[in-house]
Design a protein around this motif. Structure first.
Motif, short mmCIF file in Angstrom:
data_model
loop_
_atom_site.label_atom_id
_atom_site.label_comp_id
_atom_site.label_asym_id
_atom_site.label_seq_id
_atom_site.Cartn_x
_atom_site.Cartn_y
_atom_site.Cartn_z
N LYS A 183 -7.48 2.48 -4.89
CA LYS A 183 -8.74 3.19 -5.14
C LYS A 183 -9.23 2.99 -6.57
O LYS A 183 -10.22 2.32 -6.79
CB LYS A 183 -8.55 4.68 -4.85
N LEU B 112 4.68 5.93 2.61
CA LEU B 112 4.57 7.24 3.28
C LEU B 112 5.26 7.15 4.65
O LEU B 112 5.92 8.10 5.09
CB LEU B 112 3.10 7.63 3.46
N GLY C 285 0.87 -1.19 0.00
CA GLY C 285 0.00 0.00 0.00
C GLY C 285 0.90 1.23 0.00
O GLY C 285 2.08 1.14 0.41
N TYR D 258 -5.84 9.65 -5.56
CA TYR D 258 -7.13 9.73 -6.28
C TYR D 258 -6.99 10.33 -7.67
O TYR D 258 -7.98 10.74 -8.27
CB TYR D 258 -8.10 10.58 -5.44
C1 LIG Z 1 -4.70 10.51 0.35
C2 LIG Z 1 -4.44 9.06 0.58
N1 LIG Z 1 -3.20 8.60 0.38
C3 LIG Z 1 -2.90 7.29 0.56
C4 LIG Z 1 -3.87 6.41 0.98
C5 LIG Z 1 -3.46 4.99 1.26
O1 LIG Z 1 -3.63 4.17 0.20
P1 LIG Z 1 -3.07 2.67 0.20
O2 LIG Z 1 -4.25 1.80 0.18
O3 LIG Z 1 -2.24 2.60 -1.04
O4 LIG Z 1 -2.21 2.48 1.43
C6 LIG Z 1 -5.17 6.84 1.20
C7 LIG Z 1 -6.19 5.90 1.68
O5 LIG Z 1 -7.24 6.22 2.15
C8 LIG Z 1 -5.46 8.21 0.99
O6 LIG Z 1 -6.70 8.68 1.21
#
Ligand SMILES: Cc1ncc(COP(=O)(O)O)c(C=O)c1O
Length: 376
Positions: A236, A99, A94, A210
């Motif tokens: 997403k 991050l 993810g 997004y």
């Molecule tokens: C702005 C934003 N960045 C990153 C993510 C995390 O996404 P991932 O499923 O790739 O960890 C989200 C998930 O809600 C998000 O809203």
């Protein structure tokens, strides 16, 4: 069971920082039949049939083996897809994992006592509020200094002059920018982001979770500026939340630093297979994006017809302020009727609901129930 030692709660074994920490609160994942789930920005469409087939055929005796530690075929395919080299890409469990890794790779933990401003900047993680609520948690986990900068009332991206007049720190070691923004849905133009990135001295992550629902993306900034990273996810737009696959694109020096501190097998094998198959069927997904964007505009217009204020969205959700009832009450009454949305009990946002765009049937039901709630 270990014998009890008087006055020695196991809490004392936990680092004070962790003891005090409030973890991230994810949106609910209720297991209720017939529930309409519009709260965590998941895609209502299933992954492409090619992806399901790829996962099924990878789930065989190979499950006993470790997956490709470098996610090499996936990075090579992503590099072709984005017109860069595999060294520009790191894949994570993810984008959340990446991050978090960025805090460890680029930010010094906070030192106590008085320290020069330059040193304080090296310990600083910066982001706008409201934006993705994970950022402050990552900063606290790392023990970094936090610089939260409020967005204006309409959640627009402030220009550099406005940032200079406020508390923005152009030298913060790490800055996260959610674009399009969550929860507002506002898109930031590449032109405006370019100006901001030009003025930034520290690592700047453009979190484009997004972006597939937006009119433009800012990938070219990661190719142009060595301090800029673009973050993407398969969760997403590509209906793959369950598999946990996200990636960063950036300068090989920054990507290499993250690579050195990641877990050796951070991306599970079925996730790698699913992401690869996803990239082989982009036509399927592009159709989904169009459908969601069309439905987003239709839902926004229907809520506006009720007198609600709906921010222009470039994402797969909308952020709407009702009239006649509070957002909290709207949320509660929807929930009673088996529709779950997201309400944030925080300043500047508690007067709105964030509503994920679901299927056409789900959105029709959401609108019918909303109309009946507000008619009462
Ligand atoms: C702005 C934003 N960045 C990153 C993510 C995390 O996404 P991932 O499923 O790739 O960890 C989200 C998930 O809600 C998000 O809203």
């Amino acid at each position: 069971m270990a014998a009890k030692r008087k006055g020695s709660s196991p809490d004392r074994l936990i680092r004070p920082l962790v003891r005090k920490l409030h973890g991230y609160v994810p949106g609910e994942q209720p297991n209720v039949r017939g529930l309409i789930k519009l709260n965590t920005n998941e895609n209502p469409a299933p992954p492409s049939p090619k992806v399901i087939r790829a996962i099924r055929s990878a789930a065989d005796e190979r499950l006993r083996l470790y997956p490709d530690p470098a996610a090499q075929p996936l990075r090579e395919t992503l590099a072709k897809f984005h017109g860069c080299r595999p060294e520009n890409i790191i894949v994570g469990n993810g984008s959340d994992e990446l991050l978090a890794l960025a805090t460890r790779a680029f930010v010094e933990p906070r030192q106590t006592g008085t320290i020069p401003l330059r040193q304080a900047a090296k310990q600083t993680i910066q982001y706008f509020t409201p934006s993705y609520s994970l950022y402050p948690i990552l900063a606290s986990i790392h023990g970094a200094r936090c610089n939260e900068v409020k967005l204006p009332a309409g959640f627009e991206l402030p220009d550099n002059d406005a940032l200079r007049k406020g508390n923005w720190n152009f030298s913060a070691a790490l800055t996260y920018i959610t674009t399009p923004n969550a929860p507002s849905g506002r898109g930031y133009t590449t032109r405006d982001l370019t100006r901001l990135c030009e003025a930034q001295n520290g690592v700047t992550i453009l979190d484009e979770a997004y972006v597939d629902f937006a009119d433009e993306h800012s990938l070219r900034l990661a190719k142009r500026f060595p301090h800029v990273i673009v973050s993407r996810t398969f969760s997403k737009a590509y209906s793959l939340c369950f598999q946990r696959v996200g990636y960063f694109i950036g300068h090989p020096a920054l990507i290499g630093a993250l690579d050195r501190i990641r877990d050796s097998y951070n991306v599970n094998g079925l996730g790698q297979a699913a992401a690869l198959a996803t990239l082989s069927d982009t036509t399927y997904y592009r159709k989904q994006f169009k459908r969601i964007v069309r439905l987003r505009e239709k839902t926004s217009a229907a809520l506006e017809a009720l007198g609600f204020d709906v921010l222009p969205s470039q994402a797969n959700f909308i952020f709407a302020r009702p009239t006649g009832l509070t957002a909290a009450e709207w949320f509660r009454q929807l929930r009673q009727r088996n529709i779950v949305t997201r309400w944030f009990d925080a300043p500047k946002v508690r007067n709105r609901l964030r509503i994920t765009i679901g299927t056409e049937t789900e959105m029709n039901r959401f609108l019918d129930i909303t109309r009946s709630i507000f008619r009462q």
